[in-house]
Design a protein around this motif. Structure first.
Motif, PDB file in Angstrom:
ATOM      1  N   ILE A 230      47.428  39.101   3.731  1.00  0.00           N
ATOM      2  CA  ILE A 230      46.288  38.279   4.155  1.00  0.00           C
ATOM      3  C   ILE A 230      46.522  36.809   3.821  1.00  0.00           C
ATOM      4  O   ILE A 230      46.267  35.923   4.651  1.00  0.00           O
ATOM      5  CB  ILE A 230      44.992  38.799   3.517  1.00  0.00           C
TER       6      ILE A 230
ATOM      7  N   SER B 119      48.963  35.378   6.266  1.00  0.00           N
ATOM      8  CA  SER B 119      48.356  35.247   7.599  1.00  0.00           C
ATOM      9  C   SER B 119      47.378  34.081   7.653  1.00  0.00           C
ATOM     10  O   SER B 119      47.312  33.361   8.652  1.00  0.00           O
ATOM     11  CB  SER B 119      47.654  36.558   7.977  1.00  0.00           C
TER      12      SER B 119
ATOM     13  N   LEU C 174      44.595  35.725  13.565  1.00  0.00           N
ATOM     14  CA  LEU C 174      43.209  35.688  13.088  1.00  0.00           C
ATOM     15  C   LEU C 174      42.331  34.838  14.022  1.00  0.00           C
ATOM     16  O   LEU C 174      42.822  33.972  14.708  1.00  0.00           O
ATOM     17  CB  LEU C 174      43.142  35.107  11.673  1.00  0.00           C
TER      18      LEU C 174
ATOM     19  N   SER D 174      34.922  40.364   6.228  1.00  0.00           N
ATOM     20  CA  SER D 174      34.498  40.901   7.525  1.00  0.00           C
ATOM     21  C   SER D 174      35.676  41.378   8.372  1.00  0.00           C
ATOM     22  O   SER D 174      35.525  42.243   9.228  1.00  0.00           O
ATOM     23  CB  SER D 174      33.714  39.837   8.307  1.00  0.00           C
ATOM     24  N   LYS D 175      36.853  40.819   8.115  1.00  0.00           N
ATOM     25  CA  LYS D 175      38.023  41.083   8.958  1.00  0.00           C
ATOM     26  C   LYS D 175      38.877  42.242   8.446  1.00  0.00           C
ATOM     27  O   LYS D 175      39.492  42.970   9.233  1.00  0.00           O
ATOM     28  CB  LYS D 175      38.871  39.809   9.043  1.00  0.00           C
ATOM     29  N   PHE D 176      38.937  42.441   7.138  1.00  0.00           N
ATOM     30  CA  PHE D 176      39.897  43.374   6.554  1.00  0.00           C
ATOM     31  C   PHE D 176      39.195  44.452   5.731  1.00  0.00           C
ATOM     32  O   PHE D 176      38.254  44.172   5.001  1.00  0.00           O
ATOM     33  CB  PHE D 176      40.908  42.639   5.671  1.00  0.00           C
ATOM     34  N   ASP D 177      39.712  45.661   5.845  1.00  0.00           N
ATOM     35  CA  ASP D 177      39.238  46.801   5.066  1.00  0.00           C
ATOM     36  C   ASP D 177      40.173  46.996   3.878  1.00  0.00           C
ATOM     37  O   ASP D 177      41.361  47.288   4.057  1.00  0.00           O
ATOM     38  CB  ASP D 177      39.210  48.053   5.949  1.00  0.00           C
TER      39      ASP D 177
ATOM     40  N   CYS E 113      49.387  38.390  10.753  1.00  0.00           N
ATOM     41  CA  CYS E 113      48.283  38.888  11.578  1.00  0.00           C
ATOM     42  C   CYS E 113      47.599  37.713  12.270  1.00  0.00           C
ATOM     43  O   CYS E 113      47.286  36.693  11.635  1.00  0.00           O
ATOM     44  CB  CYS E 113      47.302  39.632  10.680  1.00  0.00           C
TER      45      CYS E 113
ATOM     46  N   PHE F 221      34.934  35.545   5.623  1.00  0.00           N
ATOM     47  CA  PHE F 221      35.731  35.907   6.797  1.00  0.00           C
ATOM     48  C   PHE F 221      36.675  37.066   6.479  1.00  0.00           C
ATOM     49  O   PHE F 221      36.788  38.027   7.243  1.00  0.00           O
ATOM     50  CB  PHE F 221      36.521  34.694   7.284  1.00  0.00           C
ATOM     51  N   VAL F 222      37.343  36.987   5.349  1.00  0.00           N
ATOM     52  CA  VAL F 222      38.284  38.030   4.951  1.00  0.00           C
ATOM     53  C   VAL F 222      37.557  39.357   4.757  1.00  0.00           C
ATOM     54  O   VAL F 222      38.035  40.421   5.183  1.00  0.00           O
ATOM     55  CB  VAL F 222      39.050  37.612   3.672  1.00  0.00           C
TER      56      VAL F 222
END
Length: 344
Positions: free
Chosen positions: A255, A258, A344, A302-305, A342, A299-300
């Motif tokens: 992350i 990215s 984004l 919401s974007k990544f599990d 990744c 943001f992170v």
């Protein structure tokens, strides 16, 4: 900045360094289990000293492997000799830990970090990337020429933004032409404008785990960011991907890299922490260009599990070969899944 970009010192080690021997054997054993059983759980530690290698740790797998013979084979590949006694003290994984992993939770509590900065050196500080690259080239030189022995270290000093000095220490035979050795090493390093010192103490005859003690995980700073960015409490080698010490640290690096590549920051640190048995992180925090960023953190999130199972799936960690990660840093090779960028 998370580190002083103008003046710092970093190091790396060769494959035959005692601690790195132990890291590599731990990951070879891990790979062997995952090849037979993708759901295997391992936490493998090695201790090497005085011609003995003790393999310990916890394992849960439907398959068995020959730990002693595989360890000896790997040791021979690294050092060129099989003169070692292997003592297998591994045991079964605890039921408590197994139950936490079974439901998709973290197998331990802890904090993990990922870091990246905008450079042409795989988004890493130049000096840290350089010492690992030099260590790799020296290992290749040794395997090709046999002019020195497996153990060794590389250190680089960056001062006022410029590479000032590189120091190399390599183990060598008792009868060795030191001038030829120094010439060959300087040639393969091939650095202009920097002082290169080879074996400043002149002689380095005894090395490896015959003369010193090696331990899995003792080179965690070499493995991550050279001390120029934080590292959590856990080491990597020997641990299967359900262990968040390893998998979450890979995710944080993925992350952070990215985010920098997509111009969210020129330097980025991602931190995550877990509680035992829980699959959602206790904390996620992103530092961008030296300051905590609430916006990027949201943001992170919401974007990544960040659940362990999701990390394993996203980074294809059950199908990764971990042996190559156990030397020259876990974040220096862009071919690793967590080193891909990744959008984004």
């Amino acid at each position: 900045m998370k580190y002083n970009e103008k003046t710092y010192t970093v190091e790396s080690v060769l494959r035959g360094h005692p601690d790195k021997i132990c890291d590599q054997i731990s990951d070879v054993i891990l790979d062997a289990y995952l090849e037979k059983d993708k759901m295997a759980h391992t936490a493998i530690e090695c201790l090497g000293t005085r011609n003995k290698l003790i393999v310990a740790g916890e394992i849960k797998s439907s398959e068995e492997i020959e730990i002693e013979s595989l360890s000896r084979k790997t040791y021979c590949e690294i050092t060129g000799t099989s003169d070692i006694e292997v003592i297998n003290l591994t045991s079964k994984q605890s039921e408590q830990l197994g139950n936490a992993i079974k439901v998709g939770g973290a197998g331990d509590q802890g904090v993990m970090y990922g870091y990246a900065c905008k450079t042409e050196y795989n988004y890493l500080p130049y000096g840290y990337w350089l010492v690992n690259d030099i260590a790799k080239r020296l290992d290749e030189l040794r395997e090709k020429t046999k002019i020195f022995l497996p153990d060794g270290k590389v250190q680089a000093v960056v001062e006022k933004g410029k590479l000032k000095r590189v120091t190399v220490s390599v183990q060598h035979p008792l009868k060795c032409n030191m001038e030829e050795l120094e010439k060959a090493i300087k040639k393969v390093i091939n650095l202009d404008g920097a002082v290169v010192d080879v074996n400043t103490d002149k002689y380095f005859i005894k090395g490896g785990i015959n003369n010193d003690t090696g331990l899995t995980g003792r080179k965690i700073i070499v493995d991550t960011y050279g001390g120029l960015a934080p590292h959590g409490g856990g080491a990597f080698s020997g641990k299967d991907p359900t262990k968040v010490d390893r998998s979450a640290a890979y995710m944080c690096r993925y992350i952070a890299k990215s985010l920098v590549a997509n111009d969210f920051a020129t330097e980025c640190q991602v931190a995550v922490s877990y509680n035992f048995g829980e699959y959602r992180p206790a904390m996620i925090a992103v530092t961008a260009d030296g300051e905590y960023s609430e916006k990027i953190t949201r943001f992170v999130k919401s974007k990544f599990d960040f659940s362990p199972n999701s990390i394993i799936e996203r980074l294809n960690l059950r199908f990764t070969k971990y042996y190559p990660t156990s030397r020259y840093g876990h974040f220096t090779d862009p071919k690793y899944e967590w080193e891909k960028i990744c959008e984004l």
